[in-house]
Every structure is written in C-alpha cells, then in structure tokens.
Design an enzyme around this catalytic site. Structure first.
Site, PDB file in Angstrom:
ATOM      1  N   LYS A  68     -13.524   0.243  16.106  1.00 16.37           N
ATOM      2  CA  LYS A  68     -12.224  -0.245  15.868  1.00 16.37           C
ATOM      3  C   LYS A  68     -11.335  -0.416  17.307  1.00 16.37           C
ATOM      4  O   LYS A  68     -10.837  -1.550  17.723  1.00 16.37           O
ATOM      5  CB  LYS A  68     -11.461   0.516  14.945  1.00 16.37           C
ATOM      6  CG  LYS A  68     -10.277  -0.228  14.364  1.00 16.37           C
ATOM      7  CD  LYS A  68      -9.612   0.522  13.033  1.00 16.37           C
ATOM      8  CE  LYS A  68     -10.535   0.226  11.853  1.00 16.37           C
ATOM      9  NZ  LYS A  68      -9.971   0.959  10.734  1.00 16.37           N
TER      10      LYS A  68
ATOM     11  N   PRO B  90      -2.539 -11.572  10.394  1.00 11.58           N
ATOM     12  CA  PRO B  90      -2.472 -11.592  11.848  1.00 11.58           C
ATOM     13  C   PRO B  90      -2.840 -10.179  11.961  1.00 11.58           C
ATOM     14  O   PRO B  90      -2.114  -9.114  11.370  1.00 11.58           O
ATOM     15  CB  PRO B  90      -1.165 -11.980  12.587  1.00 11.58           C
ATOM     16  CG  PRO B  90      -0.338 -11.905  11.489  1.00 11.58           C
ATOM     17  CD  PRO B  90      -1.037 -12.355   9.989  1.00 11.58           C
ATOM     18  N   ASP B  91      -3.633  -9.728  13.084  1.00 11.29           N
ATOM     19  CA  ASP B  91      -3.741  -8.296  13.328  1.00 11.29           C
ATOM     20  C   ASP B  91      -2.982  -8.049  14.596  1.00 11.29           C
ATOM     21  O   ASP B  91      -3.072  -8.677  15.645  1.00 11.29           O
ATOM     22  CB  ASP B  91      -5.108  -8.147  13.929  1.00 11.29           C
ATOM     23  CG  ASP B  91      -5.415  -6.647  14.074  1.00 11.29           C
ATOM     24  OD1 ASP B  91      -4.691  -5.910  14.572  1.00 11.29           O
ATOM     25  OD2 ASP B  91      -6.663  -6.065  13.420  1.00 11.29           O
TER      26      ASP B  91
ATOM     27  N   ASN C 250       0.759  -1.172  -0.132  1.00  9.56           N
ATOM     28  CA  ASN C 250       0.019   0.003   0.139  1.00  9.56           C
ATOM     29  C   ASN C 250       0.990   1.293  -0.094  1.00  9.56           C
ATOM     30  O   ASN C 250       2.066   1.201  -0.106  1.00  9.56           O
ATOM     31  CB  ASN C 250      -0.921   0.074   1.106  1.00  9.56           C
ATOM     32  CG  ASN C 250      -0.243   0.046   2.497  1.00  9.56           C
ATOM     33  OD1 ASN C 250       0.575   0.851   2.867  1.00  9.56           O
ATOM     34  ND2 ASN C 250      -0.293  -0.945   3.246  1.00  9.56           N
TER      35      ASN C 250
ATOM     36  N   LYS D  74     -10.466  -4.033  18.936  1.00 14.15           N
ATOM     37  CA  LYS D  74      -9.018  -4.455  19.012  1.00 14.15           C
ATOM     38  C   LYS D  74      -8.715  -4.476  20.375  1.00 14.15           C
ATOM     39  O   LYS D  74      -7.496  -5.063  20.608  1.00 14.15           O
ATOM     40  CB  LYS D  74      -8.137  -3.554  17.975  1.00 14.15           C
ATOM     41  CG  LYS D  74      -8.486  -3.412  16.595  1.00 14.15           C
ATOM     42  CD  LYS D  74      -7.496  -3.237  15.422  1.00 14.15           C
ATOM     43  CE  LYS D  74      -7.921  -3.158  14.047  1.00 14.15           C
ATOM     44  NZ  LYS D  74      -6.696  -3.428  13.118  1.00 14.15           N
TER      45      LYS D  74
ATOM     46  N   PHE E 287      -3.701   3.265  15.032  1.00 13.69           N
ATOM     47  CA  PHE E 287      -4.342   4.368  14.489  1.00 13.69           C
ATOM     48  C   PHE E 287      -5.692   3.856  13.637  1.00 13.69           C
ATOM     49  O   PHE E 287      -5.700   2.492  13.429  1.00 13.69           O
ATOM     50  CB  PHE E 287      -3.382   4.558  13.389  1.00 13.69           C
ATOM     51  CG  PHE E 287      -2.333   5.885  13.826  1.00 13.69           C
ATOM     52  CD1 PHE E 287      -2.531   6.910  13.294  1.00 13.69           C
ATOM     53  CD2 PHE E 287      -1.291   5.363  14.710  1.00 13.69           C
ATOM     54  CE1 PHE E 287      -1.730   8.157  13.560  1.00 13.69           C
ATOM     55  CE2 PHE E 287      -0.415   6.364  15.182  1.00 13.69           C
ATOM     56  CZ  PHE E 287      -0.688   7.769  14.485  1.00 13.69           C
TER      57      PHE E 287
END
Ligand code: CTP
Length: 400
Positions: free
Chosen positions: A338, A305-306, A211, A342, A324
C-alpha cells in the site's frame, strides 16, 4: 511539566472572560509554572481573589498602595521576578493605559516597571476591538514587542457574534510554552493536515453508506501534534468527538468533500491520513428510492478519489505524508504494498479484524513502515500512538 522553574506574572483584567483565566492558571500550574496574579479592580468584579489565590497557590495582589502587598512583595519585585507577563483578559481600557504608559494602579505600574516580555490576550466587544483607538493601542504595544494572542471570533457575552473572544486557555498556554520553552514545541511554525473519521456516501436524499471508524485515532493525532506546537488542520468525517484544543477543524461528509477540504488546506509541511475513506461512492438517486414491486434497487458504484495517493503527488506534496493501513490479514505485506502504491512516506499498519476491537476502541497496535523497514510498536492506547507519532513527525520535520 514543560514550564517547571518558569515564573509568570498574570494580570487579570475586568471582563466576563476572566473566568477562563482560572482555567489558564490551572493549566499553567499543571505545566509546572509559578503563577503570581494581579487582579485589577474590575477583574475582581468577575472572579474572586479567593479563587485566583486557591488556583495559583499564591497570594493575590490587588492594590498599589496596600501595606500588606507591598510588605510581602513590592510592586517592583513583582514585575521583575517574572519570566513573562501575561495580561488576560486584556481589556480595551487596560491596553489603552498600557500603551500610554500610565501607572495609575498596580497592574499598569507593574507593566511600566517590568522588563520581562509581555503577552496580551485581548477580549472585548467586537466594535471595541475594531475601533481605531483600540487598534492603534494594540499596534503600539505590538511594536514595542508585546505578543498578541487572539482574540478569537465567535459568540460574545454581549450577544454579538464577532472578533473579540478571549483566546482559549489552551491556545494561550501553547503561546506561553512556545515563548518560554521553545524546545517543548518542536512543531511550532509547522502546518500539518490530518484526516479523521469515516466518510459518508449518499445513496439518495435520505440514505448513505459509511463505516465504523470513530475518528478517535485521527483526533488524538491532531491533538498530539497541536500539543507540540503545530498548526493543525483537521478534516473530519461525521464523528461524535470534541475538537481538540487549538486545532482548526473542517467537517465534511463525502470523500469528494474531504479531498476538496484537504486541497484547500495545502500547502502543509506534513499530512497524516487517518480517515477511513469510503472506497466507493454511489451515483446518487435524485429522489428517495422506493420499494417497487419485486425489484431490488440498482446502485451504480464509482471509485472514490484516493486522498492519500492524491496528496502524495504533485507540486504541493507535503514534505512528509503518512497513511494508515487498516488490514485484516497479512498486515505488514499488505501495508508495504500500500505504501508503494500510494506513494506516501510512512504507513502505520494496524490489524482491524473484529477481535482486535480497534474500530471504536481505545487501544491500537501498529507497525510503522517506512523506506527503511518495519518497526513494531507495543499495544498502546490511541493517545499514546498519537503522542509517539507526533514525536516522530517532529523529528522528521526538524531533520529536513
Ligand atoms: N485513503 C484515502 N482515500 C481513500 C482510501 C484510503 O486517503 N479513498 C487512505 C486512508 O486514510 C489510509 C490509507 O489510505 O491512510 C489506507 O486506507 P485503507 O482503507 O487501509 O486502504 P485502501 O485504500 O482502502 O486499500 P484496500 O482496499 O486495498 O485495503
């Protein structure tokens, strides 16, 4: 100007690294310190009295038996009127003479006459550093209270690669600030993990998906935290950025590598996940995919994986975890969801829709979301966002 009013006596020994001390003098002056320099005879083989004098904006002291030096500033006054004595580069010879208590030149005489704290930044060939004689001298000086900064590992002027490089001027400056102005270093002693940049997910041996993240925001955060004294582990994806001074950097490519590097950095006091981690990884083709007839390649995607979510749980969870949220619509609501999903403490939410120019740009406008609510920061440069965040992290960690 954290060192305003502080007086430093800098003794410049004879080593090729003496040139780096010119940068240190500049940084010390920029920080507001008064810097008086003693240039040893061998130090003057590497840097000139004129450069030292011009940068320190003070006369340079060289001779013990110089009538002018003694008339201007006797060696006793020189050693007494210092809040800190710094020897850089501290050569093997200079440290040996200091350890023995010799007073055979202006530098060693001032070291003996001084009651100020002493900081030594050694630099020499790796074998000289490792020699038991040098190690015994360093140990003795440390036992008497001297603080040793460095040496670093790396390329040496003699062509060898080993431990013996002078610590970087920024690292010596940080040690001096920590010593003389500890409140300017509220993160001293804290370890902080920062992720930055994009990840790159391989498709086959020659292709990948990635990205547009430039890594600028994460690198600015790493630098701002290090400036406040934190020991920063920066796990960076492929970016074209210099490592901020005093930061330990690990370069990775994929999200899996990033997670492994983050795990290896634990335990930490805080983690800040600024990386734009790819959400998916491909099942990597073992050979280069070929154009075959009319068919398009079939790529099988898997969830990555996060990293933020993983760091936010488990026994080694840092005391503060910050993520972020890069959003293109309904920024705050998405970011709040989020944060809950998370399990992190704070989310910095920003609008990354193309017209905002956040990706690759220098400015950022964020909302800090915590358990209490939403705080909207003005449009700031990424450096200013980093500085603000570092201050907030320092306040949060000192409150725990
Ligand atoms: N993040 C992470 N690991 C991932 C994905 C994201 O650590 N695999 C972190 C980022 O570093 C950032 C936060 O999670 O701190 C949010 O990233 P973002 O791209 O905004 O969110 P996504 O998880 O991709 O969620 P969504 O697809 O819903 O936008």
């Amino acid at each position: 100007m954290v060192l305003t009013g502080k007086r430093i006596l800098l003794i410049i020994g004879g080593g090729i690294a003496a040139y780096k001390v010119l940068i240190l003098i500049r940084r010390l002056r920029d920080s507001g310190a008064t810097v008086r320099c003693i240039l040893t005879k061998s130090g003057a083989e590497f840097v000139t009295p004129l450069s030292v004098s011009a940068l320190s904006e003070q006369p340079v002291y060289q001779e013990l038996f110089s009538l002018t030096d003694e008339a201007e500033m006797g060696h006793i006054r020189l050693s007494r009127e210092a809040d800190l004595v710094v020897v850089a580069p501290a050569t093997a010879n200079l440290m040996a003479r200091a350890a023995q208590g010799l007073a055979d030149d202006l530098a060693t005489t001032c070291l003996l006459a001084s009651s100020a704290p002493l900081m030594l930044a050694p630099a020499m060939n790796g074998y000289m550093w490792a020699h038991p004689a040098t190690q015994a001298n360093v140990a003795q000086l440390a036992e008497r209270g001297a603080q040793i900064v460095g040496p670093d590992a790396g390329d040496l002027a003699c062509g060898e690669v080993s431990l013996g490089r002078l610590a970087e001027p920024e690292a010596i400056l940080a040690a001096i600030v920590e010593r003389l102005a500890p409140t300017a270093m509220p993160l001293a002693g804290k370890r902080i993990l920062v992720t930055a940049g994009p990840t790159r997910e391989a498709l086959d041996p020659v292709r990948y998906v990635s990205n547009h993240s430039s890594g600028k925001q994460g690198f600015a955060i790493a630098e701002a935290l290090a400036t406040l004294g934190a020991q920063v582990a920066l796990v960076a994806g492929p970016v074209n950025l210099a490592t901020p001074p005093g930061v330990d950097r690990v370069d990775i490519e994929s999200a899996d590598d990033m997670l492994a590097a983050c795990r290896a950095a634990l335990p930490v006091d805080a983690a800040i996940c600024a990386a734009a981690v790819a959400d998916w990884k491909a099942e990597i083709a073992p050979q280069k995919m070929k154009k075959s007839g009319d068919g398009l390649p079939v790529i099988t995607w898997q969830q990555n994986p996060d990293i933020l979510a993983t760091l936010s749980q488990g026994a080694q969870r840092p005391g503060l975890v910050v993520g972020f949220a890069a959003e293109t619509q309904t920024v705050i609501a998405h970011a709040q969801a989020k944060r809950a999903r998370k399990g992190c403490d704070w989310i910095l939410a920003n609008d990354v829709s193309a017209e905002r120019g956040v990706f690759g740009g220098d400015a950022n406008q964020v909302h800090l979301i915590d358990g209490e609510g939403v705080e909207t920061w003005p449009q700031l440069s990424k450096t200013e966002v980093a500085a603000r965040l570092a201050e907030r992290v320092a306040a949060a960690l000192s409150a725990t």
